[in-house]
Design an enzyme around this catalytic site. Structure first.
Site, PDB file in Angstrom:
ATOM      1  N   ASP A  39       0.910  -1.471  -0.097  1.00 47.71           N
ATOM      2  CA  ASP A  39       0.024  -0.081  -0.076  1.00 47.71           C
ATOM      3  C   ASP A  39       0.944   1.302   0.002  1.00 47.71           C
ATOM      4  OD1 ASP A  39      -2.626   1.714   0.521  1.00 47.71           O
ATOM      5  OD2 ASP A  39      -1.370   1.965   2.329  1.00 47.71           O
ATOM      6  N   ASP A 108      -6.787  -6.141  -1.977  1.00 45.37           N
ATOM      7  CA  ASP A 108      -5.527  -6.477  -0.792  1.00 45.37           C
ATOM      8  C   ASP A 108      -4.337  -7.234  -1.445  1.00 45.37           C
ATOM      9  OD1 ASP A 108      -6.899  -5.020   1.056  1.00 45.37           O
ATOM     10  OD2 ASP A 108      -7.683  -6.626   2.041  1.00 45.37           O
ATOM     11  N   GLU A 111      -2.239  -5.271  -3.361  1.00 43.67           N
ATOM     12  CA  GLU A 111      -0.966  -4.383  -2.701  1.00 43.67           C
ATOM     13  C   GLU A 111      -0.272  -5.326  -2.199  1.00 43.67           C
ATOM     14  OE1 GLU A 111      -3.864  -0.711  -1.380  1.00 43.67           O
ATOM     15  OE2 GLU A 111      -3.691  -2.621   0.170  1.00 43.67           O
TER      16      GLU A 111
END
Length: 220
Positions: A39, A108, A111
């Protein structure tokens, strides 16, 4: 691995391991730490690219564009393009409730994969990897007008035309563990249709479709 990168296989497997799978396997490692790392790398790479390539944009406009490129919806779109859903390791509960196509889980995983690339190949290649991932998003002319908040954009189009906010007709179908939604919204002759695994995703897609039609008609 996309773009011909040789990522450490163990790190890549970890990047695709959801906590639900780890929980069912005695508390095995999962991808949340890699997601945290990825991230940060994603945000920095996108921020630097926008700053360098768009000197005419204000701080506020830069922030809007960054948000559009790193949003959960955008990252899930990237994941689907890469086919990451099929490679995820999920627990039984997530498997039964359509986890392989959930925006949050897919985002997710993207990332976490960025984090795995960084640890395997270093910061320069990780930055290039990020820019390659977002290239299709940058090529979308509507990305920075409707996709950040399509419902708000559609409300603005309604206000501009002196019309009330348009209602959404959203219906679900399929079994509870694999529910799919279809939404339709109509404004000034434009009828947007969207589909997704939740009402919210379907309505956002319908709004974006309607906005694109209205703006395309105005441009023509």
């Amino acid at each position: 691995m996309p773009f011909g990168l040789s990522v450490d296989p163990e790190l890549l497997q970890l990047a695709l391991t959801h906590r639900s799978w780890a929980y069912e396997h005695g508390g095995a490692p999962h991808n949340e730490r890699l997601e945290f790392l990825g991230d940060s790398i994603l945000g920095q790479a996108v921020t630097v690219m926008l700053y360098r390539d768009s000197p005419e944009l204000s701080e506020g406009e830069l922030a809007k564009r960054r948000a559009a490129l790193v949003s959960t919806v955008a990252l899930a779109e990237i994941a689907r393009g890469l086919g990451l859903g099929a490679s995820l390791r999920l627990g039984r509960g997530e498997e039964l409730t359509g986890g392989r196509d959930k925006d949050s889980i897919l985002a997710d995983a993207v990332e976490a994969t960025i984090g795995a690339v960084f640890l395997s190949l270093g910061p320069e290649i990780a930055d290039r990897f990020v820019l390659d991932l977002i290239a299709p998003l940058l090529a979308d002319p509507d990305r920075f007008t409707a996709s950040l908040d399509p419902k708000t954009a559609l409300q603005q189009e309604a206000a501009r035309r002196g019309l009330p906010h348009p209602p959404y007709e959203t219906r679900g179908s399929g079994p509870d563990h694999d529910r799919r939604y279809t939404s339709r919204v109509t404004l000034d002759g434009a009828s947007g249709v969207g589909r997704g695994t939740s009402k919210k995703v379907a309505e956002l897609a319908a709004a974006r479709d309607a906005v694109a039609q209205l703006r395309g008609r105005s441009a023509g």
